[in-house]
Design a protein around this motif. Structure first.
Motif, PDB file in Angstrom:
ATOM      1  N   UNK A  43       0.846  -1.104   0.013  1.00 27.54           N
ATOM      2  CA  UNK A  43      -0.034   0.044  -0.161  1.00 27.54           C
ATOM      3  C   UNK A  43       0.829   1.228  -0.107  1.00 27.54           C
ATOM      4  N   UNK A  44       2.004   1.232   0.685  1.00 28.19           N
ATOM      5  CA  UNK A  44       2.660   2.331   1.013  1.00 28.19           C
ATOM      6  C   UNK A  44       3.529   2.522  -0.544  1.00 28.19           C
ATOM      7  N   UNK A  45       3.843   1.622  -1.005  1.00 23.05           N
ATOM      8  CA  UNK A  45       4.639   1.526  -2.469  1.00 23.05           C
ATOM      9  C   UNK A  45       3.666   2.344  -3.464  1.00 23.05           C
ATOM     10  N   UNK A  46       2.384   1.580  -3.383  1.00 20.89           N
ATOM     11  CA  UNK A  46       1.620   2.369  -4.373  1.00 20.89           C
ATOM     12  C   UNK A  46       1.260   3.712  -4.123  1.00 20.89           C
ATOM     13  N   UNK A  47       1.057   4.187  -2.878  1.00 17.47           N
ATOM     14  CA  UNK A  47       1.130   5.652  -2.640  1.00 17.47           C
ATOM     15  C   UNK A  47       2.338   6.334  -3.207  1.00 17.47           C
ATOM     16  N   UNK A  48       3.360   5.905  -2.714  1.00 20.57           N
ATOM     17  CA  UNK A  48       4.689   6.468  -3.208  1.00 20.57           C
ATOM     18  C   UNK A  48       4.737   6.539  -4.782  1.00 20.57           C
ATOM     19  N   UNK A  49       4.334   5.548  -5.475  1.00 22.08           N
ATOM     20  CA  UNK A  49       4.503   5.581  -6.753  1.00 22.08           C
ATOM     21  C   UNK A  49       3.383   6.663  -7.505  1.00 22.08           C
ATOM     22  N   UNK A  50       2.145   6.615  -6.970  1.00 20.01           N
ATOM     23  CA  UNK A  50       1.271   7.675  -7.399  1.00 20.01           C
ATOM     24  C   UNK A  50       1.830   9.022  -7.025  1.00 20.01           C
ATOM     25  N   UNK A  51       2.585   9.343  -6.141  1.00 16.06           N
ATOM     26  CA  UNK A  51       3.035  10.511  -5.762  1.00 16.06           C
ATOM     27  C   UNK A  51       4.156  11.032  -6.555  1.00 16.06           C
ATOM     28  N   UNK A  52       4.908  10.056  -7.004  1.00 16.26           N
ATOM     29  CA  UNK A  52       6.255  10.231  -7.820  1.00 16.26           C
ATOM     30  C   UNK A  52       5.554  10.749  -9.286  1.00 16.26           C
ATOM     31  N   UNK A  53       4.416   9.900  -9.560  1.00 21.19           N
ATOM     32  CA  UNK A  53       4.213  10.089 -10.917  1.00 21.19           C
ATOM     33  C   UNK A  53       3.855  11.599 -11.320  1.00 21.19           C
ATOM     34  N   UNK A  67      -7.378   6.436  -0.994  1.00 19.35           N
ATOM     35  CA  UNK A  67      -7.094   4.942  -1.353  1.00 19.35           C
ATOM     36  C   UNK A  67      -6.328   4.490  -0.523  1.00 19.35           C
ATOM     37  N   UNK A  68      -5.147   4.893  -0.350  1.00 19.54           N
ATOM     38  CA  UNK A  68      -4.489   4.205   0.659  1.00 19.54           C
ATOM     39  C   UNK A  68      -4.907   3.950   2.192  1.00 19.54           C
ATOM     40  N   UNK A  69      -5.574   5.186   2.761  1.00 16.67           N
ATOM     41  CA  UNK A  69      -6.094   5.073   3.768  1.00 16.67           C
ATOM     42  C   UNK A  69      -7.219   3.903   3.931  1.00 16.67           C
ATOM     43  N   UNK A  70      -7.912   3.863   3.019  1.00 10.91           N
ATOM     44  CA  UNK A  70      -9.166   2.917   2.869  1.00 10.91           C
ATOM     45  C   UNK A  70      -8.604   1.361   2.806  1.00 10.91           C
ATOM     46  N   UNK A  71      -7.240   1.207   2.113  1.00 15.03           N
ATOM     47  CA  UNK A  71      -6.986   0.007   1.886  1.00 15.03           C
ATOM     48  C   UNK A  71      -6.369  -0.362   3.411  1.00 15.03           C
ATOM     49  N   UNK A  72      -5.698   0.639   3.836  1.00  7.56           N
ATOM     50  CA  UNK A  72      -4.947   0.115   5.205  1.00  7.56           C
ATOM     51  C   UNK A  72      -6.152  -0.073   6.408  1.00  7.56           C
ATOM     52  N   UNK A  73      -7.238   0.556   6.164  1.00 11.93           N
ATOM     53  CA  UNK A  73      -8.069   0.412   7.394  1.00 11.93           C
ATOM     54  C   UNK A  73      -8.807  -0.862   7.048  1.00 11.93           C
ATOM     55  N   UNK A  74      -8.949  -1.195   5.656  1.00 10.37           N
ATOM     56  CA  UNK A  74      -9.620  -2.852   5.591  1.00 10.37           C
ATOM     57  C   UNK A  74      -8.624  -3.817   5.743  1.00 10.37           C
ATOM     58  N   UNK A  75      -7.414  -3.419   5.730  1.00  9.01           N
ATOM     59  CA  UNK A  75      -6.474  -4.461   6.110  1.00  9.01           C
ATOM     60  C   UNK A  75      -6.282  -4.556   7.671  1.00  9.01           C
ATOM     61  N   UNK A  76      -6.411  -3.392   8.396  1.00  8.09           N
ATOM     62  CA  UNK A  76      -6.464  -3.643   9.900  1.00  8.09           C
ATOM     63  C   UNK A  76      -7.642  -4.126  10.438  1.00  8.09           C
TER      64      UNK A  76
END
Length: 124
Positions: A43-53, A67-76
């Motif tokens: 999730x963190x990597x996807x977020x970083x990739x989105x930011x660098x693009x 998106x990252x927050x939602x995915x992380x909450x679902x994982x938690x």
């Protein structure tokens, strides 16, 4: 087998089963922790990739962070205890970025290591 050998074999099999049964919980937890850490890293990597693009797009930052927050909450939600708490902390960190504040991206990126460390610590 002679009776003493049979008793030894049964005793050894029983001991092995007991050890494996006891270790199974620890092994299961380690696997769960590895899965949690791996998914959080993804999730963190996807977020970083989105930011660098597109690092200057505040809308993209907000969307990627949500998106990252939602995915992380679902994982938690799949975990409990310290692992869930660490993942929820990470989700809260992503939520702070949903406003699209480009000035805080660098600071948040450095905090990302702290979230990863928390997850790893919860697993040990």
């Amino acid at each position: 087998m002679t009776p003493p050998r049979r008793r030894l074999a049964i005793a050894a099999a029983t001991l092995t089963l007991a050890v494996l049964s006891t270790a199974c919980g620890a092994v299961g937890q380690a696997v769960d922790c590895n899965t949690a850490a791996s998914e959080a890293s993804k999730i963190a990597s996807e977020w970083s990739s989105a930011m660098s693009s597109d690092p200057t797009n505040t809308e993209a930052l907000g969307k990627a962070s949500k998106t990252a927050a939602d995915k992380t909450k679902d994982l938690a939600a799949k975990y409990d205890g310290d692992v869930a708490a660490a993942l929820n902390d990470m989700a809260a960190g992503f939520q702070t970025m949903e406003k699209g504040d480009l000035n805080s991206v660098t600071e948040f990126s450095s905090k990302m290591q702290g979230f990863t460390t928390k997850i790893t610590a919860a697993c040990s």
